[in-house]
Motif scaffolding. Sequence first.
Motif, mmCIF file in Angstrom:
data_model
loop_
_atom_site.group_PDB
_atom_site.id
_atom_site.type_symbol
_atom_site.label_atom_id
_atom_site.label_comp_id
_atom_site.label_asym_id
_atom_site.label_seq_id
_atom_site.Cartn_x
_atom_site.Cartn_y
_atom_site.Cartn_z
ATOM 1 N N LEU A 138 -25.686 19.018 -44.885
ATOM 2 C CA LEU A 138 -24.460 19.173 -44.095
ATOM 3 C C LEU A 138 -24.801 20.040 -42.882
ATOM 4 N N ILE A 139 -24.536 19.494 -41.690
ATOM 5 C CA ILE A 139 -24.991 20.185 -40.473
ATOM 6 C C ILE A 139 -23.800 20.441 -39.548
ATOM 7 N N GLY A 140 -23.545 21.706 -39.263
ATOM 8 C CA GLY A 140 -22.397 22.081 -38.441
ATOM 9 C C GLY A 140 -22.783 22.238 -36.980
ATOM 10 N N THR A 141 -22.158 21.427 -36.135
ATOM 11 C CA THR A 141 -22.449 21.473 -34.700
ATOM 12 C C THR A 141 -21.141 21.410 -33.928
ATOM 13 N N SER A 142 -20.096 21.972 -34.520
ATOM 14 C CA SER A 142 -18.751 21.768 -33.989
ATOM 15 C C SER A 142 -18.355 22.800 -32.945
ATOM 16 N N GLY A 143 -19.032 23.931 -32.929
ATOM 17 C CA GLY A 143 -18.604 25.034 -32.066
ATOM 18 C C GLY A 143 -17.382 25.759 -32.617
ATOM 19 N N VAL A 144 -16.943 25.346 -33.814
ATOM 20 C CA VAL A 144 -15.740 25.962 -34.396
ATOM 21 C C VAL A 144 -16.115 26.731 -35.666
ATOM 22 N N GLY A 145 -15.806 28.004 -35.668
ATOM 23 C CA GLY A 145 -16.211 28.858 -36.780
ATOM 24 C C GLY A 145 -15.401 28.628 -38.046
ATOM 25 N N LYS A 146 -15.990 29.016 -39.186
ATOM 26 C CA LYS A 146 -15.308 29.063 -40.491
ATOM 27 C C LYS A 146 -14.810 27.709 -40.973
ATOM 28 N N THR A 147 -15.464 26.648 -40.551
ATOM 29 C CA THR A 147 -14.998 25.310 -40.940
ATOM 30 C C THR A 147 -15.680 24.800 -42.206
ATOM 31 N N PHE A 148 -16.832 25.423 -42.585
ATOM 32 C CA PHE A 148 -17.418 25.103 -43.896
ATOM 33 C C PHE A 148 -16.738 26.044 -44.893
ATOM 34 N N THR A 149 -15.605 25.575 -45.373
ATOM 35 C CA THR A 149 -14.801 26.389 -46.283
ATOM 36 C C THR A 149 -15.433 26.376 -47.684
ATOM 37 N N LYS A 150 -14.882 27.189 -48.544
ATOM 38 C CA LYS A 150 -15.380 27.249 -49.927
ATOM 39 C C LYS A 150 -15.328 25.848 -50.565
#
Length: 591
Positions: A415-427
Amino acid sequence: MESVLKAHRGGESVLDLSPRWTVGGGVEDVYGEDCATEDQLVTPWTVSVASGYSLLRDPHHNKGLAFNEKERDAHYLRGLLPPAIISQELQEKKLMHSLRQYDLPLHKYMAIMELEERNERLFYKLLIDNVEELLPVVYTPTVGEACQKYGSIFRRPQGLYISLKEKGKILEVLRNWPQRTIQVIVVTDGERILGLGDLGCQGMGIPVGKLALYTALGGVRPSGCLPITIDVGTNNEQLLNDEFYIGLKQKRVTGKEYYDFLHEFMTAVKQNYGEKVLIQFEDFANHNAFELLARYGTTHLVFNDDIQGTASVVLAGLVASLKLLGGTLADHRFLFFGAGEAGTGIAELIAIEMSKQSKIPLEETRKMIWLVDSKGLIVNSRKESLQHFKKPWAHEHVPVHNLLDAVKAIKPTALIGTSGVGKTFTKEVVEAIASFNQKPLIMALSNPTSQSECTAEEAYTWTEGRAIFASGSPFNPVEFNGKRFVPGQANNAYIFPGLGFGLVISGAIRVHDDMLLAASEALAGQVRDEHCDKGMIYPPFSNIRKISAHIAANVAAKAYELGLATRLPRPADLVKYAESCMYTPSYRSYR
Ligand SMILES: O=C([O-])CC(=O)C(=O)O
Ligand SMILES: [Mg+2]
């Protein structure tokens, strides 16, 4: 340069260049020039420096208390300095001590940037010797805060500002810059600074920081680096209403007016510096980033760090992670959150590499990669309304409207986060991927730390210590259940300094995808078992100059192989050659 270096009070002094080619003998800078731009070679013995008061105020030549007795006599420095003479090492010790007294990162940033303006070699010595400690200061996350407050902390211009006021005169503006032989330009228009959005003219902190890394991490000499901010206005209302804002107080121009202005810039750069100057695009908004790369990729030496640099660094981490996960790239399923420059850039490079490795056609390997944007999973039924750079990723699937459901539906291994938006990989999201992977690979790439999709601690805790985690901005090691986990920093800072240096030393005239793969391969090759044992999929930054030499060598080798290198003959040992060309910050001695 001349006006700065003109002899002062008739006492023209000449750099002592003997003994030649010895470390600390003061010729690295010239050697670097020799390696990289032999057609513009300056004869070193004609370089003169100012004396006396002006010498102390010239950051390129000032040594402060390190001037010895002979130099103080010869250069009219008597009385202008207190009597103590100290070594560069002692200066470094003193400065590191005083930097550590500051509690606020921004104050450290201001102090170290003041050092750059006072004594450039000492600045680079600090940066090179203390890279792991100082990277978060001159670079992400602190540089983000510095850009947000650039108007109030701004002291002296550290790069060129080219605003709409300079339309029709960009070539003249370039000629105002004191250095003539430029090797690398980092340019931004400030529209998407890290994950912080439109910071207009205050984005200048980014090119300045990236180029400091070009020198410290990659070895490009400082005088060959040029930070540029293009100011076409800003749509940031707060800045437009700020009486201290340093940029143009107007809305951004777009469309033809924007592209005509950028075209004037690109043409002027080539005219002034030739075709071997590297232009690195940095932190442009998505639509312009892809368009500029498409427009100039075949006529200029251009590289987009956010699309290509990030892709190369992430691919290296994925390849290294296979040592822990097993299998090949094609055995994995990738899900991206964020389908902009970084997301689609990384996705494409993974697909290219998979296709090369497994001989599966590119159209097929793309299907193993899924992207989620703000509207949900990118699927075929959305194709018509998608921006063109997202279209290759629209695969056959029922609509899925959020990240959590996409994770459940696609069941990715990474899973790779490149959204520029914080805290989106929630629990819930992290627990979902951990529920069907023994070792879920999680990358939270958005910068600065405030925009990170999750923290290192969250990734390790929510997966009960099973995650392999890396992030764009640095996180400290985490203790979990008695085990110490060291998160990797998947930041393009691993790649662009070495890649750019490889282009410079080979005299490359174009950037090719295979060079990104070459850079990635060299970086992955530097990850050792001892790193993997701690959960790291990147080598430590403390070795970055050695890593950069390997990256530069691999990139240069590819440039020669592709017939894109102009520096002939090809050096036999490219790693040694790269190392020998690198700028080192030891003081030079003056006659
Ligand atoms: O600057 C960084 O840390 C990485 C980068 O290019 C970005 O986030 O835009
Ligand atoms: Mg960037």
